[in-house]
Design a protein around this motif. Structure first.
Motif, PDB file in Angstrom:
ATOM      1  N   ILE A  61       0.847  -1.196   0.000  1.00 25.08           N
ATOM      2  CA  ILE A  61       0.000   0.000   0.000  1.00 25.08           C
ATOM      3  C   ILE A  61       0.881   1.245   0.000  1.00 25.08           C
ATOM      4  O   ILE A  61       1.868   1.325   0.729  1.00 25.08           O
ATOM      5  CB  ILE A  61      -0.927   0.017   1.235  1.00 25.08           C
ATOM      6  N   ASP A  62       0.510   2.226  -0.807  1.00 25.72           N
ATOM      7  CA  ASP A  62       1.279   3.471  -0.895  1.00 25.72           C
ATOM      8  C   ASP A  62       0.805   4.425   0.205  1.00 25.72           C
ATOM      9  O   ASP A  62      -0.060   5.273  -0.007  1.00 25.72           O
ATOM     10  CB  ASP A  62       1.092   4.100  -2.278  1.00 25.72           C
ATOM     11  N   TRP A  63       1.394   4.283   1.381  1.00 27.02           N
ATOM     12  CA  TRP A  63       0.972   5.074   2.539  1.00 27.02           C
ATOM     13  C   TRP A  63       1.310   6.549   2.387  1.00 27.02           C
ATOM     14  O   TRP A  63       0.577   7.414   2.879  1.00 27.02           O
ATOM     15  CB  TRP A  63       1.577   4.491   3.816  1.00 27.02           C
ATOM     16  N   GLY A  64       2.383   6.853   1.709  1.00 24.93           N
ATOM     17  CA  GLY A  64       2.716   8.256   1.466  1.00 24.93           C
ATOM     18  C   GLY A  64       1.652   8.940   0.633  1.00 24.93           C
ATOM     19  O   GLY A  64       1.245  10.079   0.915  1.00 24.93           O
ATOM     20  N   LEU A  65       1.193   8.269  -0.388  1.00 25.97           N
ATOM     21  CA  LEU A  65       0.128   8.802  -1.242  1.00 25.97           C
ATOM     22  C   LEU A  65      -1.147   9.011  -0.428  1.00 25.97           C
ATOM     23  O   LEU A  65      -1.807  10.045  -0.538  1.00 25.97           O
ATOM     24  CB  LEU A  65      -0.119   7.830  -2.395  1.00 25.97           C
ATOM     25  N   LEU A  66      -1.485   8.026   0.411  1.00 26.87           N
ATOM     26  CA  LEU A  66      -2.717   8.130   1.203  1.00 26.87           C
ATOM     27  C   LEU A  66      -2.633   9.241   2.234  1.00 26.87           C
ATOM     28  O   LEU A  66      -3.628   9.917   2.503  1.00 26.87           O
ATOM     29  CB  LEU A  66      -3.011   6.789   1.870  1.00 26.87           C
ATOM     30  N   HIS A  67      -1.450   9.441   2.789  1.00 32.71           N
ATOM     31  CA  HIS A  67      -1.282  10.556   3.732  1.00 32.71           C
ATOM     32  C   HIS A  67      -1.522  11.884   3.020  1.00 32.71           C
ATOM     33  O   HIS A  67      -2.209  12.771   3.526  1.00 32.71           O
ATOM     34  CB  HIS A  67       0.111  10.526   4.364  1.00 32.71           C
ATOM     35  N   ALA A  68      -0.976  12.008   1.812  1.00 31.81           N
ATOM     36  CA  ALA A  68      -1.166  13.237   1.031  1.00 31.81           C
ATOM     37  C   ALA A  68      -2.635  13.427   0.675  1.00 31.81           C
ATOM     38  O   ALA A  68      -3.167  14.544   0.741  1.00 31.81           O
ATOM     39  CB  ALA A  68      -0.307  13.194  -0.231  1.00 31.81           C
ATOM     40  N   ASP A  91       6.582   1.583   8.790  1.00 30.40           N
ATOM     41  CA  ASP A  91       6.664   2.623   7.760  1.00 30.40           C
ATOM     42  C   ASP A  91       6.245   3.966   8.364  1.00 30.40           C
ATOM     43  O   ASP A  91       5.112   4.112   8.821  1.00 30.40           O
ATOM     44  CB  ASP A  91       5.735   2.246   6.606  1.00 30.40           C
ATOM     45  N   PRO A  92       7.137   4.965   8.380  1.00 32.56           N
ATOM     46  CA  PRO A  92       6.774   6.276   8.936  1.00 32.56           C
ATOM     47  C   PRO A  92       5.541   6.892   8.269  1.00 32.56           C
ATOM     48  O   PRO A  92       4.754   7.564   8.933  1.00 32.56           O
ATOM     49  CB  PRO A  92       8.022   7.129   8.685  1.00 32.56           C
ATOM     50  N   SER A  93       5.363   6.642   6.975  1.00 30.08           N
ATOM     51  CA  SER A  93       4.188   7.191   6.281  1.00 30.08           C
ATOM     52  C   SER A  93       2.902   6.553   6.785  1.00 30.08           C
ATOM     53  O   SER A  93       1.861   7.218   6.883  1.00 30.08           O
ATOM     54  CB  SER A  93       4.311   6.977   4.766  1.00 30.08           C
ATOM     55  N   PHE A  94       2.945   5.262   7.106  1.00 30.18           N
ATOM     56  CA  PHE A  94       1.778   4.607   7.695  1.00 30.18           C
ATOM     57  C   PHE A  94       1.459   5.225   9.056  1.00 30.18           C
ATOM     58  O   PHE A  94       0.294   5.516   9.357  1.00 30.18           O
ATOM     59  CB  PHE A  94       2.018   3.098   7.861  1.00 30.18           C
ATOM     60  N   GLN A  95       2.482   5.413   9.875  1.00 31.05           N
ATOM     61  CA  GLN A  95       2.277   5.985  11.210  1.00 31.05           C
ATOM     62  C   GLN A  95       1.672   7.379  11.125  1.00 31.05           C
ATOM     63  O   GLN A  95       0.757   7.721  11.882  1.00 31.05           O
ATOM     64  CB  GLN A  95       3.605   6.009  11.984  1.00 31.05           C
ATOM     65  N   LYS A  96       2.154   8.198  10.190  1.00 34.21           N
ATOM     66  CA  LYS A  96       1.598   9.552  10.015  1.00 34.21           C
ATOM     67  C   LYS A  96       0.156   9.491   9.519  1.00 34.21           C
ATOM     68  O   LYS A  96      -0.690  10.272   9.944  1.00 34.21           O
ATOM     69  CB  LYS A  96       2.451  10.358   9.027  1.00 34.21           C
ATOM     70  N   THR A  97      -0.109   8.546   8.612  1.00 36.82           N
ATOM     71  CA  THR A  97      -1.450   8.430   8.037  1.00 36.82           C
ATOM     72  C   THR A  97      -2.466   8.021   9.089  1.00 36.82           C
ATOM     73  O   THR A  97      -3.550   8.607   9.198  1.00 36.82           O
ATOM     74  CB  THR A  97      -1.453   7.419   6.868  1.00 36.82           C
ATOM     75  N   LYS A  98      -2.152   7.007   9.889  1.00 37.31           N
ATOM     76  CA  LYS A  98      -3.147   6.502  10.843  1.00 37.31           C
ATOM     77  C   LYS A  98      -3.444   7.493  11.963  1.00 37.31           C
ATOM     78  O   LYS A  98      -4.471   7.381  12.625  1.00 37.31           O
ATOM     79  CB  LYS A  98      -2.707   5.154  11.418  1.00 37.31           C
ATOM     80  N   ARG A  99      -2.568   8.487  12.161  1.00 41.89           N
ATOM     81  CA  ARG A  99      -2.811   9.491  13.200  1.00 41.89           C
ATOM     82  C   ARG A  99      -3.716  10.632  12.735  1.00 41.89           C
ATOM     83  O   ARG A  99      -4.139  11.453  13.558  1.00 41.89           O
ATOM     84  CB  ARG A  99      -1.483  10.060  13.704  1.00 41.89           C
TER      85      ARG A  99
END
Length: 198
Positions: A61-68, A91-99
């Motif tokens: 999963i592209d977590w960076g894209l989802l965060h954006a 994955d830091p992007s996953f952690q940022k996204t879920k918050r």
């Protein structure tokens, strides 16, 4: 003696490696479970846009894209249904996204409950990174999404080519930000029925 492949890309790769009979064996959806008697329901335009994803939530999963995507539009509520892998957890992007306030991690649910979760989505997504693994996947979830008549947005993996005109394809953050609005503006009873019949 016989090799079964779940995607056309894998079948092509296997044909180059061996001389045994190889057959395409795509996933199938249980229409007794993933069909319903509900007709097309226009959404409440004032409600949040519920964008959902089911399945294994890992490094594919592209977590960076989802965060954006979630950061750019607070009208969007991202919902994820499924187990999170250890790789994604790291994955830091996953952690940022879920918050983010507009992101919900629902976790695993029994398979019988999956149709109910999908019905709650306005749009279903398959936001994959593009690598050798995802280029060979043939996700069952696309059949489950379409069987319930839902608009689908996906990364440009080969599997979506089997559904021309029924799946919105997006590459990069800019296209992903624009596709939810397009998918909803074009969503009508004819599209709903075409997805279900695919």
């Amino acid at each position: 003696d016989i090799i079964l492949c779940g995607s056309m890309r894998l079948m092509d790769e296997m044909q180059e490696r061996c001389d045994k009979p190889i057959h395409y064996f795509p996933p199938g959806v249980d229409l007794n479970l993933f069909s319903n008697n509900f007709g097309f329901q226009p959404r409440n335009e004032e409600a949040k846009i519920v964008v959902g994803c089911i399945g294994s939530l890992g490094t594919q999963i592209d977590w960076g894209l989802l965060h954006a995507l979630a950061s750019a539009d607070e009208r969007i509520e991202l919902q994820f249904v499924g187990p999170v892998s250890k790789g994604a957890e790291q994955d830091p992007s996953f952690q940022k996204t879920k918050r983010l306030n507009n992101v919900s991690m629902i976790g695993s649910v029994p398979h019988l409950k999956i149709p109910e979760k999908i019905r709650n989505f306005d749009i279903c997504i398959m936001p994959y990174v593009l690598d050798s693994y995802t280029m060979g996947v043939n996700p069952l979830k696309i059949l489950e999404y379409l069987a319930l008549g839902k608009p689908v947005i996906s990364s440009p993996i080969p599997a979506v080519k089997e559904f021309p005109g029924l799946v919105y394809v997006a590459t990069g953050v800019g296209e992903w930000r624009g596709q939810p609005g397009t998918a909803l503006s074009e969503n009508d009873e004819a599209k709903f029925l075409a997805r279900k019949e695919s």
